[in-house]
Write a protein that holds these residues in place. Structure first.
Motif, PDB file in Angstrom:
ATOM      1  N   SER A 444       7.949  20.660  24.338  1.00 46.27           N
ATOM      2  CA  SER A 444       9.270  20.084  25.602  1.00 46.27           C
ATOM      3  C   SER A 444       8.448  19.067  26.538  1.00 46.27           C
ATOM      4  CB  SER A 444       9.192  21.231  26.465  1.00 46.27           C
ATOM      5  OG  SER A 444       9.872  22.331  25.103  1.00 46.27           O
ATOM      6  N   TYR A 452      13.907  19.222  28.604  1.00 49.57           N
ATOM      7  CA  TYR A 452      14.604  18.617  26.913  1.00 49.57           C
ATOM      8  C   TYR A 452      13.066  19.438  25.937  1.00 49.57           C
ATOM      9  CZ  TYR A 452      14.053  15.858  23.038  1.00 49.57           C
ATOM     10  OH  TYR A 452      13.818  15.505  22.113  1.00 49.57           O
ATOM     11  N   SER A 454      12.536  19.380  22.689  1.00 51.91           N
ATOM     12  CA  SER A 454      12.310  18.483  20.539  1.00 51.91           C
ATOM     13  C   SER A 454      13.137  19.857  19.578  1.00 51.91           C
ATOM     14  CB  SER A 454      11.040  18.126  20.381  1.00 51.91           C
ATOM     15  OG  SER A 454      10.159  18.615  20.581  1.00 51.91           O
ATOM     16  N   PRO A 455      13.870  19.397  18.905  1.00 47.04           N
ATOM     17  CA  PRO A 455      14.439  19.204  18.068  1.00 47.04           C
ATOM     18  C   PRO A 455      13.440  20.689  16.500  1.00 47.04           C
ATOM     19  CG  PRO A 455      15.372  17.640  18.015  1.00 47.04           C
ATOM     20  CD  PRO A 455      13.949  17.275  19.072  1.00 47.04           C
ATOM     21  N   GLU A 474      18.864  20.927  16.902  1.00 44.13           N
ATOM     22  CA  GLU A 474      19.517  20.180  18.089  1.00 44.13           C
ATOM     23  C   GLU A 474      18.753  20.451  19.515  1.00 44.13           C
ATOM     24  OE1 GLU A 474      22.718  18.906  17.935  1.00 44.13           O
ATOM     25  OE2 GLU A 474      22.851  20.238  15.647  1.00 44.13           O
ATOM     26  N   PRO A 475      18.475  18.929  19.720  1.00 47.01           N
ATOM     27  CA  PRO A 475      18.004  18.526  20.702  1.00 47.01           C
ATOM     28  C   PRO A 475      18.697  19.619  21.737  1.00 47.01           C
ATOM     29  CG  PRO A 475      19.136  16.610  20.974  1.00 47.01           C
ATOM     30  CD  PRO A 475      19.562  17.557  18.882  1.00 47.01           C
ATOM     31  N   GLN A 476      17.790  19.732  22.900  1.00 47.54           N
ATOM     32  CA  GLN A 476      18.179  21.370  23.879  1.00 47.54           C
ATOM     33  C   GLN A 476      17.611  20.966  25.182  1.00 47.54           C
ATOM     34  OE1 GLN A 476      17.748  25.645  23.669  1.00 47.54           O
ATOM     35  NE2 GLN A 476      16.172  24.299  22.267  1.00 47.54           N
ATOM     36  N   ASN A 489      23.210  24.664  27.529  1.00 46.25           N
ATOM     37  CA  ASN A 489      22.498  23.323  27.179  1.00 46.25           C
ATOM     38  C   ASN A 489      22.992  22.160  26.975  1.00 46.25           C
ATOM     39  OD1 ASN A 489      21.623  21.436  25.566  1.00 46.25           O
ATOM     40  ND2 ASN A 489      21.615  22.421  23.518  1.00 46.25           N
ATOM     41  N   ALA A 491      22.401  18.899  26.485  1.00 43.85           N
ATOM     42  CA  ALA A 491      22.334  17.648  25.951  1.00 43.85           C
ATOM     43  C   ALA A 491      23.050  16.746  25.678  1.00 43.85           C
ATOM     44  CB  ALA A 491      21.067  18.158  24.521  1.00 43.85           C
ATOM     45  N   THR A 498      18.732  13.419  28.468  1.00 38.74           N
ATOM     46  CA  THR A 498      17.814  12.906  27.442  1.00 38.74           C
ATOM     47  C   THR A 498      17.692  12.268  25.961  1.00 38.74           C
ATOM     48  OG1 THR A 498      20.076  14.817  26.256  1.00 38.74           O
ATOM     49  CG2 THR A 498      17.687  14.538  24.868  1.00 38.74           C
ATOM     50  N   GLU A 499      17.814  11.391  26.107  1.00 41.15           N
ATOM     51  CA  GLU A 499      16.725  10.306  25.360  1.00 41.15           C
ATOM     52  C   GLU A 499      15.728   9.612  26.263  1.00 41.15           C
ATOM     53  OE1 GLU A 499      16.897   8.860  22.025  1.00 41.15           O
ATOM     54  OE2 GLU A 499      18.961  10.151  21.665  1.00 41.15           O
ATOM     55  N   LYS A 502      13.313  12.436  25.945  1.00 47.06           N
ATOM     56  CA  LYS A 502      12.847  12.062  24.145  1.00 47.06           C
ATOM     57  C   LYS A 502      12.034  10.712  24.043  1.00 47.06           C
ATOM     58  CE  LYS A 502      14.185  11.367  19.648  1.00 47.06           C
ATOM     59  NZ  LYS A 502      15.499  11.342  18.905  1.00 47.06           N
TER      60      LYS A 502
END
Ligand code: NG6
Ligand code: CA
Length: 512
Positions: A444, A452, A454-455, A474-476, A489, A491, A498-499, A502
């Motif tokens: 995270s 964030y 990660s999945p 899923e991404p959170q 969440n 996202a 989120t991007e 990430k």
């Protein structure tokens, strides 16, 4: 097997002789220049387990005193939500997730930190400090799993990674071997009763918890922990021999606290660095009769009181010897809280209103906040500003920050992930990290505002420990300022954020 330390250069300032000012009425200028440093690392104590953090269901007066005369952080994080990767990261300034062999260690794991690595112990030792590691280790010993000589000198060990003195439990209270190892030799070992340890196969003739519940007179497991029986408690792993060397669970806090006190008292006239890692409040929780029944919350609560007592012993030893003002204490925990971690100790039944995780979601093992948001207090009267800091800080930066404090210069190869935030730790600055990276089932990344996760394919819920693990395919994305409890969440609502997070996390992963 003591190594040279090519990575650390010492600035001359730290070599100024250290003189203890015992006479407070003395007019002489203070000669002491370099503070002693003690890191008190609790085990599995949650943010809400200490009364200074707001849950006043259990009182921890000694810890609270450190908080009241020091700086208490509200947004401090361990690097990982379990012990081995958390401690590895703290001691090396290197994210454990950069390696794939830093998960929860067995009791016969080889030493995970390699002698050629530079640790925080090395930094202090090279700066002229006497260094000690006392208490829970859980970072492996020897060269390779299962190859240690438990009946001789166990090498490599703490002395090879920066610790002049060590008095440790090889792993955890619930893992064999259940003995103390002092300067890499088992304490009280009878040579006629040698120790054998295995994590593969039981030893013939040695009763196991799973077959002999009638022998579990002190604690029975709630899940796992059904192998070797030591002192009426079944553990993880197999062990035979060493009867005279076995620790007594109710005396562990006394033993290691006494060793910590002795270490301080042996080093009154020279600077010291002490890594004091308590067994409290990890399972099996078997507090001393002085604490048993005192919290009204069963052994888990009693172990918190015992931890607080240990902290009190350290404080009073410093006071008695006039060292309070020249000793910087950092108190924290290796990961978040867990209530039932594998023994029937009534922790769940007797918890009542107490919230070990405070306002946060999850706990030990979890990607959610309570996995890594841990208690964190820095104390050094006169040097650390009293109060509360909301700065975002991480254990990863303790190494570089303390190196700066004592004037140890680190070359770029050492503590690669650690950054100097000493001004923030001392309360001279409010600014913390822009983001931190945390490790549980997934990685995270959090800023003050956003988190964030990660999945991952990991489990969502651990029913044994009753932990929301925070894994999702899923991404959170959570807004920690508006949604402390990570309930929504967002996202999908904030794809750019989120991007962005990430991408930063990916950058960290690929860095170095
Ligand atoms: C788990 C243990 C748990 C604890 C943890 C490590 C079982 C069922 N559970 O595997 O009791 O020992 O490992 O905790 O064996 S830590 O705080 O040292 O990371
Ligand atoms: Ca732990």
């Amino acid at each position: 097997m003591k190594k040279q330390h090519p990575f650390i250069k010492c600035s001359p300032v730290v070599l100024i002789p250290f003189v203890v000012a015992c006479n407070h009425n003395s007019n002489k200028a203070e000669v002491k220049k370099t503070p002693n440093v003690i890191i008190i690392c609790a085990d599995d104590i949650g943010y809400g387990d200490l009364s200074c953090n707001g849950e006043r269901t259990i009182l921890t007066p000694h810890v609270d005193r450190l908080a009241n005369t020091g700086l208490r952080f509200t947004d401090a994080h361990a690097v990982a939500a379990t012990s081995t990767p958390s401690r590895y990261s703290l001691l090396t300034g290197h994210y454990a997730w950069r390696r794939n062999d830093t998960g929860i260690a067995t009791g016969d794991a080889g030493m995970i930190i390699r002698p050629e690595q530079t640790t925080i112990g090395d930094a202090f030792r090279n700066a002229g400090y006497t260094t000690g590691a006392i208490g829970k280790w859980h970072l492996g010993l020897g060269t390779e799993q299962g190859t240690q000589d438990w009946n001789g000198f166990i090498t490599p060990g703490p002395e090879d990674i920066g610790f002049d003195y060590s008095y440790i439990m090889a792993a955890t209270g619930d893992r064999v071997p259940c003995v103390f190892v002092e300067n890499q030799r088992v304490v009280n070992l009878d040579p006629n009763d040698p120790i054998a340890v295995s994590y593969k196969e039981p030893f013939q003739g040695e009763p196991l918890g799973k077959d002999h519940p009638e022998m579990l007179t002190v604690l029975k497991p709630s899940h796992g922990h059904d192998m070797a029986i030591v002192n009426g408690v079944s553990r993880i792993g197999y062990m035979k021999g060493g009867k005279q060397a076995l620790w007594k669970d109710e005396n562990i806090a006394d033993s290691i606290t006494n060793k910590a006190v002795q270490f301080i008292e042996k080093n009154l006239d020279k600077p010291f660095f002490l890594y004091f890692a308590t067994n409290d409040i990890h399972v099996p929780r078997v507090p001393h009769p002085r604490f048993a029944g005192k919290s009204g919350m069963g052994p888990r609560g009693d172990a918190i009181l015992e931890f607080d007592w240990s902290v009190g012993q350290i404080i009073s030893t410093l006071e008695k010897n006039g060292l309070t003002e020249n000793t910087l204490i950092i108190l924290s925990s290796d990961n978040g809280p867990v209530v039932d971690d594998g023994y029937q100790d009534q922790a769940v039944e007797l918890l009542g209103e107490h919230r070990p995780w405070g306002d946060f979601r999850g706990g030990k093992y979890s990607n959610f906040e309570a996995g890594t948001r841990v208690p964190f207090i820095v104390n050094c009267p006169g040097k650390v500003k009293e109060g509360v800091s909301d700065a975002l800080v991480s254990h990863i930066d303790i190494f570089a920050s303390l190196a700066k404090l004592i004037g140890a210069e680190l070359t770029p190869e050492a503590a690669i992930d650690s950054k100097n935030y000493i001004e923030t730790f001392l309360g001279k600055e409010q600014k913390g990290r822009e983001y931190i990276v945390e490790q549980a089932g997934a990685l995270s990344i959090s800023t003050k505002e956003w988190k964030y996760i990660s999945p991952s394919n990991g489990g969502v819920f651990n029913k044994n420990t009753n932990t929301e693990l925070g894994n999702s395919k899923e991404p959170q994305l959570y807004n920690l300022l508006k949604d402390k409890g990570e309930k929504n969440n967002v996202a999908k609502e904030y794809p750019d954020k989120t991007e962005q997070l990430k991408a930063i996390l990916e950058g960290e992963r690929n860095n170095k």
